[in-house]
Scaffold this active site. Sequence first.
Site, PDB file in Angstrom:
ATOM      1  N   ASN A  88       0.800  -1.234   0.000  1.00 45.75           N
ATOM      2  CA  ASN A  88       0.000   0.000   0.000  1.00 45.75           C
ATOM      3  C   ASN A  88       0.832   1.283   0.000  1.00 45.75           C
ATOM      4  O   ASN A  88       0.338   2.329  -0.404  1.00 45.75           O
ATOM      5  CB  ASN A  88      -0.930  -0.033   1.223  1.00 45.75           C
ATOM      6  CG  ASN A  88      -1.586   1.298   1.467  1.00 45.75           C
ATOM      7  OD1 ASN A  88      -2.483   1.705   0.732  1.00 45.75           O
ATOM      8  ND2 ASN A  88      -1.117   2.015   2.482  1.00 45.75           N
ATOM      9  N   TYR A 153       2.982   9.582 -11.458  1.00 49.80           N
ATOM     10  CA  TYR A 153       2.031   8.874 -10.584  1.00 49.80           C
ATOM     11  C   TYR A 153       1.135   7.911 -11.370  1.00 49.80           C
ATOM     12  O   TYR A 153       1.132   6.710 -11.085  1.00 49.80           O
ATOM     13  CB  TYR A 153       1.225   9.898  -9.760  1.00 49.80           C
ATOM     14  CG  TYR A 153       0.311   9.253  -8.744  1.00 49.80           C
ATOM     15  CD1 TYR A 153       0.818   8.438  -7.732  1.00 49.80           C
ATOM     16  CD2 TYR A 153      -1.064   9.435  -8.803  1.00 49.80           C
ATOM     17  CE1 TYR A 153      -0.024   7.829  -6.805  1.00 49.80           C
ATOM     18  CE2 TYR A 153      -1.903   8.843  -7.876  1.00 49.80           C
ATOM     19  CZ  TYR A 153      -1.385   8.041  -6.882  1.00 49.80           C
ATOM     20  OH  TYR A 153      -2.214   7.436  -5.970  1.00 49.80           O
ATOM     21  N   LYS A 157       1.046   3.685 -11.397  1.00 49.48           N
ATOM     22  CA  LYS A 157      -0.156   2.891 -11.079  1.00 49.48           C
ATOM     23  C   LYS A 157      -0.583   2.005 -12.260  1.00 49.48           C
ATOM     24  O   LYS A 157      -1.147   0.941 -12.059  1.00 49.48           O
ATOM     25  CB  LYS A 157      -1.291   3.806 -10.616  1.00 49.48           C
ATOM     26  CG  LYS A 157      -0.994   4.539  -9.294  1.00 49.48           C
ATOM     27  CD  LYS A 157      -0.710   3.579  -8.127  1.00 49.48           C
ATOM     28  CE  LYS A 157      -0.565   4.305  -6.799  1.00 49.48           C
ATOM     29  NZ  LYS A 157      -0.314   3.395  -5.663  1.00 49.48           N
TER      30      LYS A 157
HETATM   31  P1  NAD Z   1      -0.601   8.637   2.940  1.00 44.44           P
HETATM   32  O1  NAD Z   1       0.362   9.654   2.456  1.00 44.44           O
HETATM   33  O2  NAD Z   1      -1.580   9.013   3.994  1.00 44.44           O
HETATM   34  O3  NAD Z   1       0.149   7.307   3.378  1.00 44.44           O
HETATM   35  C1  NAD Z   1       1.223   6.806   2.638  1.00 44.44           C
HETATM   36  C2  NAD Z   1       1.867   5.672   3.359  1.00 44.44           C
HETATM   37  O4  NAD Z   1       3.014   5.293   2.616  1.00 44.44           O
HETATM   38  C3  NAD Z   1       2.338   6.048   4.758  1.00 44.44           C
HETATM   39  O5  NAD Z   1       2.022   5.012   5.661  1.00 44.44           O
HETATM   40  C4  NAD Z   1       3.852   6.154   4.617  1.00 44.44           C
HETATM   41  O6  NAD Z   1       4.561   5.681   5.758  1.00 44.44           O
HETATM   42  C5  NAD Z   1       4.145   5.231   3.455  1.00 44.44           C
HETATM   43  N1  NAD Z   1       5.343   5.706   2.779  1.00 44.44           N
HETATM   44  C6  NAD Z   1       5.535   6.914   2.167  1.00 44.44           C
HETATM   45  N2  NAD Z   1       6.815   6.999   1.725  1.00 44.44           N
HETATM   46  C7  NAD Z   1       7.427   5.832   2.071  1.00 44.44           C
HETATM   47  C8  NAD Z   1       8.729   5.318   1.893  1.00 44.44           C
HETATM   48  N3  NAD Z   1       9.684   6.007   1.260  1.00 44.44           N
HETATM   49  N4  NAD Z   1       9.010   4.089   2.379  1.00 44.44           N
HETATM   50  C9  NAD Z   1       8.077   3.362   3.004  1.00 44.44           C
HETATM   51  N5  NAD Z   1       6.808   3.782   3.200  1.00 44.44           N
HETATM   52  C10 NAD Z   1       6.501   5.002   2.738  1.00 44.44           C
HETATM   53  O7  NAD Z   1      -1.347   8.179   1.622  1.00 44.44           O
HETATM   54  P2  NAD Z   1      -2.667   7.338   1.322  1.00 44.44           P
HETATM   55  O8  NAD Z   1      -3.587   8.266   0.626  1.00 44.44           O
HETATM   56  O9  NAD Z   1      -3.139   6.575   2.496  1.00 44.44           O
HETATM   57  O10 NAD Z   1      -2.066   6.374   0.202  1.00 44.44           O
HETATM   58  C11 NAD Z   1      -1.932   4.982   0.351  1.00 44.44           C
HETATM   59  C12 NAD Z   1      -1.960   4.364  -1.025  1.00 44.44           C
HETATM   60  O11 NAD Z   1      -3.208   4.674  -1.654  1.00 44.44           O
HETATM   61  C13 NAD Z   1      -0.885   4.881  -1.976  1.00 44.44           C
HETATM   62  O12 NAD Z   1      -0.353   3.797  -2.727  1.00 44.44           O
HETATM   63  C14 NAD Z   1      -1.632   5.831  -2.893  1.00 44.44           C
HETATM   64  O13 NAD Z   1      -1.025   5.944  -4.146  1.00 44.44           O
HETATM   65  C15 NAD Z   1      -2.982   5.152  -2.956  1.00 44.44           C
HETATM   66  N6  NAD Z   1      -4.088   6.014  -3.359  1.00 44.44           N
HETATM   67  C16 NAD Z   1      -4.502   7.050  -2.591  1.00 44.44           C
HETATM   68  C17 NAD Z   1      -5.566   7.836  -3.016  1.00 44.44           C
HETATM   69  C18 NAD Z   1      -6.070   8.996  -2.208  1.00 44.44           C
HETATM   70  O14 NAD Z   1      -6.912   9.743  -2.735  1.00 44.44           O
HETATM   71  N7  NAD Z   1      -5.647   9.167  -0.983  1.00 44.44           N
HETATM   72  C19 NAD Z   1      -6.207   7.561  -4.237  1.00 44.44           C
HETATM   73  C20 NAD Z   1      -5.745   6.499  -4.989  1.00 44.44           C
HETATM   74  C21 NAD Z   1      -4.704   5.719  -4.553  1.00 44.44           C
END
Ligand code: NAD
Length: 245
Positions: A88, A153, A157
């Site tokens: 994730n 990005y 994906k």
């Molecule tokens: P967030 O920024 O709240 O969390 C990101 C997580 O990734 C954190 O737990 C962080 O510790 C970890 N992370 C970041 N950099 C890191 C690194 N260098 N090494 C290890 N871990 C690392 O983001 P989120 O929105 O919860 O995103 C989680 C996933 O969901 C991601 O893959 C993101 O692409 C995907 N996503 C999010 C959304 C959205 O709208 N929030 C939409 C589509 C997909």
Amino acid sequence: MLEGKVAVITGGTRGIGLETVKVFKENKAEVILFGSKKETVDKAIEELKNENIKVKGYYPNLNNFEEIEKVIEEIVNEYGHIDILVNNAGISANKKIEDTTSEEFSNIMDLNVKAIFNVTKAVVPYMKKQKDGVILNTSSMVSIYGQPSGVGYPASKFAVNGITKSLARELAPSNIRVNAVAPGITKTDMVAVLPKELIDPLIKTIPLGRIGETRDIANAFLFLASDFASYITGEILSVDGAARC
Ligand code: NAD
């Protein structure tokens, strides 16, 4: 739904990952979360402890295969098996191509794509031995539609979907299912940093009329991780309120 299962969730310290930790624990899995550094892992474990949720955490460098391999070995030695991996962790981008450096492009690929390869590669030998396992990846709606800026990005994906569909076929003979969840705009820190001018008009176009909650996404992971999805593999499940970005 996950009683007796051991799950590793990367990017489990906040946002979608942290909510998935909670939902998996509510459903009786043992959960190990990964974060990027000690402080954020400790903070998440503390927050969970306050809600009476006990988990272990690690912070291996997700671009260092040997480091991950060691941590996974430690987890298997302690819990006896590893049943579910949720890849994730991820970062996003929104700058125009002229303003994006090739180093920034590589950083996105390193975390959003190569880290999935590394953690999955470390876990697969154990799942193959068990002849059982579930691997789940966090994709995004941009993996279907692209996005108007921040090309690294969506590129990353699209690659996540390619990994998901290909490994589903490669690992099916070992009874390992591989699926992805493709969230729409979800209320997390990742979205909080995006400019209001980008987000507000997008929310207006979502047919369900609201932004996604982290629980909406975590519940999709729960379903795919559970035996209710026992004949589903290679699927990219959109959880986006029918949004089209
Ligand atoms: P967030 O920024 O709240 O969390 C990101 C997580 O990734 C954190 O737990 C962080 O510790 C970890 N992370 C970041 N950099 C890191 C690194 N260098 N090494 C290890 N871990 C690392 O983001 P989120 O929105 O919860 O995103 C989680 C996933 O969901 C991601 O893959 C993101 O692409 C995907 N996503 C999010 C959304 C959205 O709208 N929030 C939409 C589509 C997909």
